[in-house]
Design an enzyme around this catalytic site. Sequence first.
Site, PDB file in Angstrom:
ATOM      1  N   SER A   1      42.833  29.057  20.149  1.00 36.56           N
ATOM      2  CA  SER A   1      41.927  28.653  21.225  1.00 36.56           C
ATOM      3  C   SER A   1      42.249  29.414  22.505  1.00 36.56           C
ATOM      4  O   SER A   1      43.411  29.774  22.745  1.00 36.56           O
ATOM      5  CB  SER A   1      42.121  27.155  21.468  1.00 36.56           C
ATOM      6  OG  SER A   1      41.548  26.783  22.688  1.00 36.56           O
TER       7      SER A   1
ATOM      8  N   TYR B   1      48.046  19.635  22.974  1.00 42.60           N
ATOM      9  CA  TYR B   1      47.108  20.381  22.107  1.00 42.60           C
ATOM     10  C   TYR B   1      47.341  21.884  22.252  1.00 42.60           C
ATOM     11  O   TYR B   1      47.544  22.596  21.259  1.00 42.60           O
ATOM     12  CB  TYR B   1      45.656  20.026  22.477  1.00 42.60           C
ATOM     13  CG  TYR B   1      44.641  20.950  21.829  1.00 42.60           C
ATOM     14  CD1 TYR B   1      44.447  20.939  20.448  1.00 42.60           C
ATOM     15  CD2 TYR B   1      43.882  21.841  22.600  1.00 42.60           C
ATOM     16  CE1 TYR B   1      43.522  21.790  19.845  1.00 42.60           C
ATOM     17  CE2 TYR B   1      42.960  22.691  22.011  1.00 42.60           C
ATOM     18  CZ  TYR B   1      42.780  22.661  20.632  1.00 42.60           C
ATOM     19  OH  TYR B   1      41.869  23.513  20.051  1.00 42.60           O
TER      20      TYR B   1
ATOM     21  N   LYS C   1      48.950  24.845  19.543  1.00 42.94           N
ATOM     22  CA  LYS C   1      48.339  26.129  19.155  1.00 42.94           C
ATOM     23  C   LYS C   1      49.323  27.281  19.428  1.00 42.94           C
ATOM     24  O   LYS C   1      49.458  28.200  18.622  1.00 42.94           O
ATOM     25  CB  LYS C   1      47.040  26.362  19.927  1.00 42.94           C
ATOM     26  CG  LYS C   1      45.913  25.399  19.576  1.00 42.94           C
ATOM     27  CD  LYS C   1      45.368  25.656  18.187  1.00 42.94           C
ATOM     28  CE  LYS C   1      44.254  24.701  17.816  1.00 42.94           C
ATOM     29  NZ  LYS C   1      43.886  24.730  16.394  1.00 42.94           N
TER      30      LYS C   1
HETATM   31  P1  NAD Z   1      36.458  19.333  13.988  1.00 40.82           P
HETATM   32  O1  NAD Z   1      37.273  18.159  14.377  1.00 40.82           O
HETATM   33  O2  NAD Z   1      34.983  19.202  13.949  1.00 40.82           O
HETATM   34  O3  NAD Z   1      36.947  19.871  12.551  1.00 40.82           O
HETATM   35  C1  NAD Z   1      38.274  19.775  12.117  1.00 40.82           C
HETATM   36  C2  NAD Z   1      38.260  19.230  10.697  1.00 40.82           C
HETATM   37  O4  NAD Z   1      39.599  19.147  10.230  1.00 40.82           O
HETATM   38  C3  NAD Z   1      37.656  17.844  10.580  1.00 40.82           C
HETATM   39  O5  NAD Z   1      36.697  17.826   9.534  1.00 40.82           O
HETATM   40  C4  NAD Z   1      38.858  16.957  10.244  1.00 40.82           C
HETATM   41  O6  NAD Z   1      38.466  15.860   9.432  1.00 40.82           O
HETATM   42  C5  NAD Z   1      39.771  17.925   9.544  1.00 40.82           C
HETATM   43  N1  NAD Z   1      41.201  17.619   9.630  1.00 40.82           N
HETATM   44  C6  NAD Z   1      41.932  17.305  10.722  1.00 40.82           C
HETATM   45  N2  NAD Z   1      43.214  17.122  10.404  1.00 40.82           N
HETATM   46  C7  NAD Z   1      43.308  17.342   9.063  1.00 40.82           C
HETATM   47  C8  NAD Z   1      44.377  17.313   8.143  1.00 40.82           C
HETATM   48  N3  NAD Z   1      45.630  17.002   8.525  1.00 40.82           N
HETATM   49  N4  NAD Z   1      44.124  17.603   6.837  1.00 40.82           N
HETATM   50  C9  NAD Z   1      42.862  17.915   6.430  1.00 40.82           C
HETATM   51  N5  NAD Z   1      41.817  17.941   7.271  1.00 40.82           N
HETATM   52  C10 NAD Z   1      42.038  17.663   8.567  1.00 40.82           C
HETATM   53  O7  NAD Z   1      36.900  20.532  14.951  1.00 40.82           O
HETATM   54  P2  NAD Z   1      36.216  21.961  15.164  1.00 40.82           P
HETATM   55  O8  NAD Z   1      35.544  21.945  16.483  1.00 40.82           O
HETATM   56  O9  NAD Z   1      35.470  22.358  13.957  1.00 40.82           O
HETATM   57  O10 NAD Z   1      37.530  22.839  15.325  1.00 40.82           O
HETATM   58  C11 NAD Z   1      38.108  23.536  14.234  1.00 40.82           C
HETATM   59  C12 NAD Z   1      39.369  24.226  14.704  1.00 40.82           C
HETATM   60  O11 NAD Z   1      39.028  25.111  15.789  1.00 40.82           O
HETATM   61  C13 NAD Z   1      40.442  23.280  15.245  1.00 40.82           C
HETATM   62  O12 NAD Z   1      41.708  23.754  14.823  1.00 40.82           O
HETATM   63  C14 NAD Z   1      40.296  23.402  16.753  1.00 40.82           C
HETATM   64  O13 NAD Z   1      41.517  23.156  17.414  1.00 40.82           O
HETATM   65  C15 NAD Z   1      39.872  24.847  16.902  1.00 40.82           C
HETATM   66  N6  NAD Z   1      39.112  25.088  18.155  1.00 40.82           N
HETATM   67  C16 NAD Z   1      37.974  24.371  18.392  1.00 40.82           C
HETATM   68  C17 NAD Z   1      37.280  24.585  19.590  1.00 40.82           C
HETATM   69  C18 NAD Z   1      36.033  23.787  19.905  1.00 40.82           C
HETATM   70  O14 NAD Z   1      35.626  23.778  21.072  1.00 40.82           O
HETATM   71  N7  NAD Z   1      35.386  23.145  18.959  1.00 40.82           N
HETATM   72  C19 NAD Z   1      37.732  25.535  20.521  1.00 40.82           C
HETATM   73  C20 NAD Z   1      38.891  26.261  20.222  1.00 40.82           C
HETATM   74  C21 NAD Z   1      39.574  26.023  19.030  1.00 40.82           C
END
Ligand code: NAD
Length: 335
Positions: free
Chosen positions: A124, A148, A152
């Site tokens: 991120s 958080y 990362k």
């Molecule tokens: P999200 O919460 O929609 O998706 C994450 C998924 O991971 C969910 O379906 C959740 O059920 C699953 N999950 C969580 N912990 C788990 C575990 N221990 N075992 C199995 N499944 C698990 O989030 P997103 O927005 O799709 O983000 C995906 C990744 O991208 C994350 O790592 C997040 O930190 C990173 N990210 C997201 C953003 C954003 O703005 N959405 C920005 C930067 C980075």
Amino acid sequence: MNILLTGGAGYIGSHTAVALASAGYTPIILDNFCNSDKSVLKRLEKIIQKPVACVEGDVRNTSLVEKVLREHEINAVIHFAGLKAVGESVQKPIEYYANNVQGTISLLDAMRSANVKNLVFSSSATVYGDPQYLPIDEHHPLSATNAYGRSKLHIEEMLKDLAASDPAWKMMCLRYFNPVGAHQSGLIGEDPSGIPNNLMPFIQQVAVGKLPKLKIFGNDYDTIDGTGVRDYIHVMDLAEGHLAALSHLSKNPGWSTFNLGTGKGSSVLEMIAAFESSTGAKIAFEYVPRRAGDIASCYAAVDKAQAALSWSAKRTLEEMCASGHQWQNYRHSFV
Ligand code: NAD
Ligand code: UDP
């Protein structure tokens, strides 16, 4: 090629599953559904027009992950699974380190045992902390102000150490800026539980009448109109960035980092204007004091991704807003 998507039922993972399937890859999802709904699978299959393999389980279950890697003959893993709410991470640091850091260690352990050593990791822009210059390139100093962000950072460093220990590993950290919008079908999209923390889901819920008005956190920043500036990227552009990453990964051993953004910053007021003009909805808002920990502006330098991955974001702010609105309308219809 079979690609394991940990957290593939979530917002970015589900869109990446669509992009992978349309490029001829086979996505396999591993998710514990702690922040997603199983109904996404049926909707995904409707878009992809094929069954989508999904294993319900936690990435911290190392033997399960190893079994999935072997049984599905996985070639590479994209690791989305993790917890992502900044505010919650300050309240629950143990949960965040356990899920994100321990989850990644478990995944890496399973990958080593199954001899699958190709990994794309969801990092991120938060790893850059308070920007010291703009646009932010990949050499910008790294820092974290919450659990958080620090999770990362720890993971990025762990991957770097692992790459140094064994040249067979190929690993990329993709530093996402602000993903918004939804797939053009309107069948999948961001689905936060409770009141959204992020700007776009909040605007989308005001537009369908689920929330009364947007609170704008501060109008006294040193920006074009005083409101905060971010680099919003269409989630399908971001999803396609993962295709570019996989193809780069296949030819480049070691560890690398890439920004995935548009290179363009937009203020909160500019986002509201783009949303109103592309959807016809009216977004009521009021100004409230700044949110603790917020920064004024953040946007990416995108030259490295353009040059090395031959990838750049293509979709406009209007497409981000219109697709997000379409998804929210659909989502609202079955609440
Ligand atoms: P999200 O919460 O929609 O998706 C994450 C998924 O991971 C969910 O379906 C959740 O059920 C699953 N999950 C969580 N912990 C788990 C575990 N221990 N075992 C199995 N499944 C698990 O989030 P997103 O927005 O799709 O983000 C995906 C990744 O991208 C994350 O790592 C997040 O930190 C990173 N990210 C997201 C953003 C954003 O703005 N959405 C920005 C930067 C980075
Ligand atoms: N923002 C806002 N009201 C909200 C949510 C966000 O004014 O209800 C502002 C926030 O202060 C920032 C921008 O919108 O300037 C993007 O916030 P978001 O939380 O979506 O992304 P992040 O700050 O994590 O990059």
